[in-house]
Design an enzyme around this catalytic site. Structure first.
Site, short mmCIF file in Angstrom:
data_model
loop_
_atom_site.label_atom_id
_atom_site.label_comp_id
_atom_site.label_asym_id
_atom_site.label_seq_id
_atom_site.Cartn_x
_atom_site.Cartn_y
_atom_site.Cartn_z
N HIS A 118 0.87 -1.17 0.00
CA HIS A 118 0.00 0.00 0.00
C HIS A 118 0.92 1.23 0.00
O HIS A 118 2.02 1.17 0.55
CB HIS A 118 -0.84 -0.04 1.28
CG HIS A 118 -1.91 0.99 1.39
ND1 HIS A 118 -1.64 2.29 1.74
CD2 HIS A 118 -3.25 0.92 1.20
CE1 HIS A 118 -2.78 2.97 1.77
NE2 HIS A 118 -3.77 2.17 1.45
N ASP A 196 3.58 -3.98 8.15
CA ASP A 196 2.34 -3.20 8.02
C ASP A 196 1.18 -4.18 8.21
O ASP A 196 0.85 -4.96 7.32
CB ASP A 196 2.30 -2.54 6.64
CG ASP A 196 0.94 -1.94 6.33
OD1 ASP A 196 0.06 -1.94 7.21
OD2 ASP A 196 0.78 -1.47 5.19
N GLN A 199 -4.09 -4.80 7.27
CA GLN A 199 -5.07 -5.83 6.88
C GLN A 199 -4.92 -7.10 7.71
O GLN A 199 -5.90 -7.81 7.95
CB GLN A 199 -4.91 -6.18 5.39
CG GLN A 199 -5.14 -5.02 4.43
CD GLN A 199 -6.59 -4.53 4.43
OE1 GLN A 199 -7.51 -5.21 4.88
NE2 GLN A 199 -6.79 -3.32 3.94
N LYS A 222 -10.11 -0.46 10.77
CA LYS A 222 -10.34 -1.71 10.04
C LYS A 222 -10.65 -2.86 11.00
O LYS A 222 -11.06 -3.94 10.61
CB LYS A 222 -9.12 -2.06 9.17
CG LYS A 222 -8.85 -1.02 8.09
CD LYS A 222 -7.71 -1.44 7.21
CE LYS A 222 -7.07 -0.28 6.48
NZ LYS A 222 -7.69 0.04 5.20
N CYS A 359 -4.64 2.22 -3.75
CA CYS A 359 -3.42 2.83 -3.20
C CYS A 359 -2.23 1.89 -3.31
O CYS A 359 -1.43 1.78 -2.38
CB CYS A 359 -3.62 3.26 -1.75
SG CYS A 359 -4.93 4.43 -1.51
N1 PMP Z 1 -1.54 -0.64 4.72
C1 PMP Z 1 -2.48 -1.40 4.15
C2 PMP Z 1 -2.13 -2.78 3.69
C3 PMP Z 1 -3.78 -0.91 4.03
O1 PMP Z 1 -4.73 -1.67 3.47
C4 PMP Z 1 -4.08 0.39 4.50
C5 PMP Z 1 -5.47 0.97 4.40
N2 PMP Z 1 -6.11 0.80 3.17
C6 PMP Z 1 -3.05 1.14 5.07
C7 PMP Z 1 -1.80 0.59 5.18
C8 PMP Z 1 -3.25 2.52 5.59
O2 PMP Z 1 -4.14 2.55 6.66
P1 PMP Z 1 -4.71 3.96 7.19
O3 PMP Z 1 -5.27 4.65 5.98
O4 PMP Z 1 -5.77 3.55 8.14
O5 PMP Z 1 -3.59 4.68 7.82
#
Ligand code: PMP
Length: 402
Positions: A118, A196, A199, A222, A359
């Site tokens: 991401h 990270d 998920q 999430k 993203c």
């Molecule tokens: N890493 C991953 C794998 C994600 O799916 C996301 C959220 N889509 C993020 C980081 C970022 O999370 P946040 O927008 O809540 O900071």
């Protein structure tokens, strides 16, 4: 599993009582159970006060709840409360790490990041690489399987990267990376490991002691909790290497006009008034989750996921993008059709899915697509959601003339 009632679980979510829709976008954010909403409301209805500031009763009580929330989060991932730093989310946590580790990087160093990240786990490293001259090196994705190329990873480790940053679970393909083995390999080559977990944390009980990564980050929203709150876990010795990030109140023990003494960790990384309601709400979400047998929820979601995969596979127009055997996320495309049109037509039938690049531009490019339609599950989904989605998908394909 015996005793687990998916309908009773779902009934706790006001979002589903209010409207008859099919929500299949939990990887973007999860709906909130009533008890989380109540915990947030109560934290504002009780006399509010700032935490760690003031001797009066309201401040002491708010501080106690805030620190109890930290203990709750720590226990959830088998860590100590002093290893938990509150952030705004996974994104802020990774930015904190990139910024606060930058003093350890020189133009001779490299940062190893997977191609499947991401942007939250790529952009902070790009920015720091540009600032320090360090080299950003890619762990490539094998585009036929949606898994990371482990031979390339091992090869890249021989150059002794300073930092290895990988996701626990991909938000595009749903791939669960072998983070335990990858962490052990990286440590053998002296790297600092950052996972990270945005998920990954949602669908799997996790022990920081077993995983042994140096840092692990995730977002509250999430995990059925509120937005604006997230967690940076760090091993004590890893946290000790971080330079301070934000400056301000509470991150110091003493200040003169031109200098300061840093507060101990975690306060050192929590400058300013924190998101108290967010922390309390996240703790409520974790308590809510803990009342269930994690295995029972996993079995339930896996059954739904299997029906979803089977249904998609039965439709020849659907091209699945690296479907994973055991996951909660699947991406697909329809040859000749734009992903946004599919999502729009599904939305007109009250079915919410995500479409786009999620993203993760580098991964989308590597996969050779423009974007995907992504379907993702939460604990509140049930088999009827899957059937309604598939029916709506058939109508969508019909309307598009596929
Ligand atoms: N890493 C991953 C794998 C994600 O799916 C996301 C959220 N889509 C993020 C980081 C970022 O999370 P946040 O927008 O809540 O900071």
């Amino acid at each position: 599993t015996d005793g687990f009632d998916p309908y009773a679980l779902r009934a706790q979510f006001p979002a589903f009582n209010a409207s008859d829709w099919v929500y299949l976008d939990s990887a973007a954010t999860a709906q909130k159970p009533q008890c989380v909403i109540d915990a947030i409301c109560q934290s504002y209805m009780a006399p509010v006060a700032n935490v760690h500031r003031g001797q009066h009763q309201a401040s002491l009580s708010t501080t106690a709840q805030f620190e109890q929330a930290r203990r709750e989060v720590a226990a959830f991932i088998d860590a100590n409360p002093s290893e938990i730093i509150w952030t705004r989310g996974a994104t802020e946590a990774i930015n904190l790490l990139a910024y606060s580790l930058s003093h350890t990087l020189t133009a001779n160093d490299c940062i190893l990041v997977s191609e499947m990240e991401h942007h939250a786990n790529l952009l902070p490293w790009q920015l720091i690489a540009q600032r320090t001259g360090a080299q950003l090196v890619k762990i490539p994705c094998c585009v036929s399987t949606g898994q990371l190329d482990m031979d390339a990873y091992q090869q890249a480790l021989t150059t002794r990267p300073r930092i290895v940053a990988i996701s626990h679970v991909s938000n595009v393909t749903g791939t669960r990376h072998p983070i335990e083995a990858m962490t052990a390999l990286a440590h053998r080559h002296g790297a600092t490991v950052i996972i990270d977990g945005a998920q990954g944390i949602v669908h799997e009980p996790l022990s920081m002691q077993t995983l042994n990564a140096d840092f692990y980050v995730f977002s509250g929203h999430k995990l059925y909790g509120p937005t604006g709150i997230g967690v940076l876990y760090g091993k004590p010795e890893a946290l000790a290497t971080l330079a301070p990030f934000h400056g301000g109140g509470k991150m110091i023990t003493d200040v003169t006009f031109d200098d300061h003494t840093l507060a101990p960790i975690p306060a050192r990384f929590e400058a300013g008034t924190p998101n108290t309601a967010g922390a309390i709400g996240l703790a409520a979400a974790i308590q809510w989750l803990k009342q269930y047998d994690a295995q029972a929820i996993d079995t339930h979601i896996s059954d739904c996921y299997q029906s979803l995969l089977d249904g998609l596979k039965q439709r020849p127009a659907i091209k699945l993008i690296c479907p994973q055997p055991h996951s909660t996320i699947v991406s697909f495309v329809v040859e000749g059709e734009h992903h946004a049109d599919i999502a729009e037509l599904l939305s007109q039938q009250n079915v919410a899915v995500r479409s786009g690049h999620h993203c993760a531009h580098p991964l989308i490019k590597a996969l050779g697509v423009e974007g995907t339609v992504r379907v993702s599950l939460g604990a509140y989904n049930h088999q009827e959601d899957i059937q309604r989605f598939l029916t709506a998908l058939d109508k969508t394909l019909y309307l598009l003339g596929v």
